[in-house]
Design an enzyme around this catalytic site. Structure first.
Site, PDB file in Angstrom:
ATOM      1  CB  SER A 220      20.384 -19.725  28.053  1.00  0.00           C
ATOM      2  OG  SER A 220      20.200 -21.065  27.824  1.00  0.00           O
ATOM      3  CG  ASP A 346      27.239 -22.263  24.753  1.00  0.00           C
ATOM      4  OD1 ASP A 346      26.928 -23.230  25.459  1.00  0.00           O
ATOM      5  OD2 ASP A 346      26.364 -21.016  24.539  1.00  0.00           O
ATOM      6  CG  HIS A 375      25.090 -22.122  28.409  1.00  0.00           C
ATOM      7  ND1 HIS A 375      24.685 -21.660  26.936  1.00  0.00           N
ATOM      8  CD2 HIS A 375      24.173 -22.159  28.697  1.00  0.00           C
ATOM      9  CE1 HIS A 375      23.072 -21.258  27.354  1.00  0.00           C
ATOM     10  NE2 HIS A 375      23.111 -21.847  29.123  1.00  0.00           N
TER      11      HIS A 375
END
Length: 411
Positions: A220, A346, A375
């Site tokens: 991320s 996502d 995600h």
């Protein structure tokens, strides 16, 4: 026609004949309910197999890199079967932290100083019991970068360490300033664009084990930070390669997606409160430079970044910060092999914002794009407690790099 297609054709025909007989019996007996359930099950299975379970899209301009991945990291070419009852992106994103297990990891903590007088907390998993690499000086090392408010305690980090442990590797987790329990010594935290702390950590780890093969994996925001570092340094890095998971490629698109009503309710507001919570403990230090009352009133990530992050790192506007933080702008300059896994559903990194065409212009980049996964989700199996698709990509790629990397470094 491939054998699997024939198998499903036979199975579908047999189930259809069975259902027809059940329906006839049911209307004159008691089989209608069972028939309807079975019929729905068959329809759902057909939909899942035709529309949900798919091979990922592998984007790489370098034929040698492609062949390397196909041979040593075959998971990126195999069909990904998301958990059949929670394949939608938002659901996978929400459930993963609650469903996946948390492997036990014993860390050794180290605090290192920075040039500006701050400190960074590193959590080491030394793996001194490694039978594959008993010599610590040459034991392969993986640097792990968690997400926006993540630390070494995140389940996805623990799973990466567990995978690395089985292969005999050492891991070190880079915790961003101020979020892993250590004190802030200066009124500064972190952001996705400023790579100074990451550079400090990389050179520190490399100086401790200069003979050890060394790579990094970012998740991320950790992936965004790592990409921005690689775009800045090119080939001038001690890292052999990198793996990136669920990175936000274009911050403008990510923020716009997260500000849609449902996404704001499910993710944006919660993450904003997490950011506020991470700095509230350091309020006395941060009040020297910021109006903390105003920062704590933010209700979106954009408002938080406008009042806090962009100001802290000296940007003229939030747009300047978001432009600098977007890895898509630096992808062309990456100088080492990098594997990037994203799901096109996502909401943190919308599929249309993934820089497919730019990636094709850099022989060092390989994108692996799944149709589902959310995600940092990538759940698979009926009850996805342990290994996710992301974990398997991580394990195969780091092993491929450390054990067969010479085959791609001549690219």
């Amino acid at each position: 026609r491939p054998p699997c297609a024939m198998d499903w054709q036979v199975l579908t025909r047999e189930l259809s004949l069975y259902l027809e007989s059940q329906v006839r019996v049911g209307f004159f007996g008691s089989g209608v309910g069972l028939s309807l359930v079975l019929g729905f099950g068959v329809a759902y299975a057909c939909y899942y197999l035709n529309s949900i379970a798919k091979k990922p899209q592998l984007v790489a301009s370098n034929g040698r890199f492609c062949r390397f991945l196909e041979e040593y990291c075959p998971v990126v070419t195999e069909t990904y079967y998301p958990t059949i009852w929670c394949w939608e992106g938002r659901v996978q994103t929400l459930l993963r932290p609650f469903i996946t297990s948390r492997p036990q990891v014993q860390y050794r903590n180290e605090l290192i100083k920075t040039a500006d007088g701050g400190q960074i907390s590193l959590d080491w998993f030394d793996n001194n019991d490694s039978s594959y690499y008993p010599d610590a000086s040459t034991r392969p090392t993986v640097l792990l970068l968690p997400g926006l408010t993540g630390t070494s305690k995140e389940s996805y980090i623990l799973h990466m360490i567990h995978q690395s442990e089985t292969l005999g590797y050492r891991c070190v987790v880079f915790n961003n300033r101020g979020i892993a329990g250590e004190e802030l010594l200066t009124p500064r935290t972190y952001c996705a664009a400023n790579t100074e702390d990451l550079e400090t950590v990389i050179h520190h780890v490399h100086s401790l084990h200069p003979s050890a093969p060394f790579m990094a994996a970012g998740v991320s925001m950790g992936g965004m930070l790592l990409l921005n570092y690689l775009g800045k340094t090119g080939r001038d890095t001690p890292l052999m390669a990198a793996a990136i998971f669920s990175a936000g490629w274009n911050v403008f698109e990510s923020i716009e997606s997260l500000e849609k009503p449902l996404n704001w309710l499910l993710f944006n507001y919660y993450l904003t409160t997490c950011l506020q919570s991470s700095i509230s403990r350091h309020r006395q230090m941060l009040e020297k430079l910021f109006d903390m009352d105003l920062v704590m009133k933010a209700r979106t990530i954009r408002e938080f970044d406008k009042q806090f992050t962009s100001v802290m790192f000296g940007y003229r506007s939030i747009d300047d910060y978001y432009e600098d933080a977007s890895p898509c702008r630096k992808l062309k300059s990456v100088g080492i092999p990098v594997l990037c896994l994203n799901s096109v559903d996502d909401v943190f990194s919308p599929g249309h914002a993934i820089p497919v065409e730019t990636a094709k212009q850099n022989a060092n980049i390989a994108l692996v794009l799944t149709s589902c996964g959310g995600h940092i989700g990538f759940l698979e199996g009926i009850w996805p407690r342990k290994c996710t698709y992301m974990d398997r990509v991580f394990k195969q790629f780091v092993q491929a790099v450390f054990e067969h990397g010479n085959k791609i470094f001549s690219m």
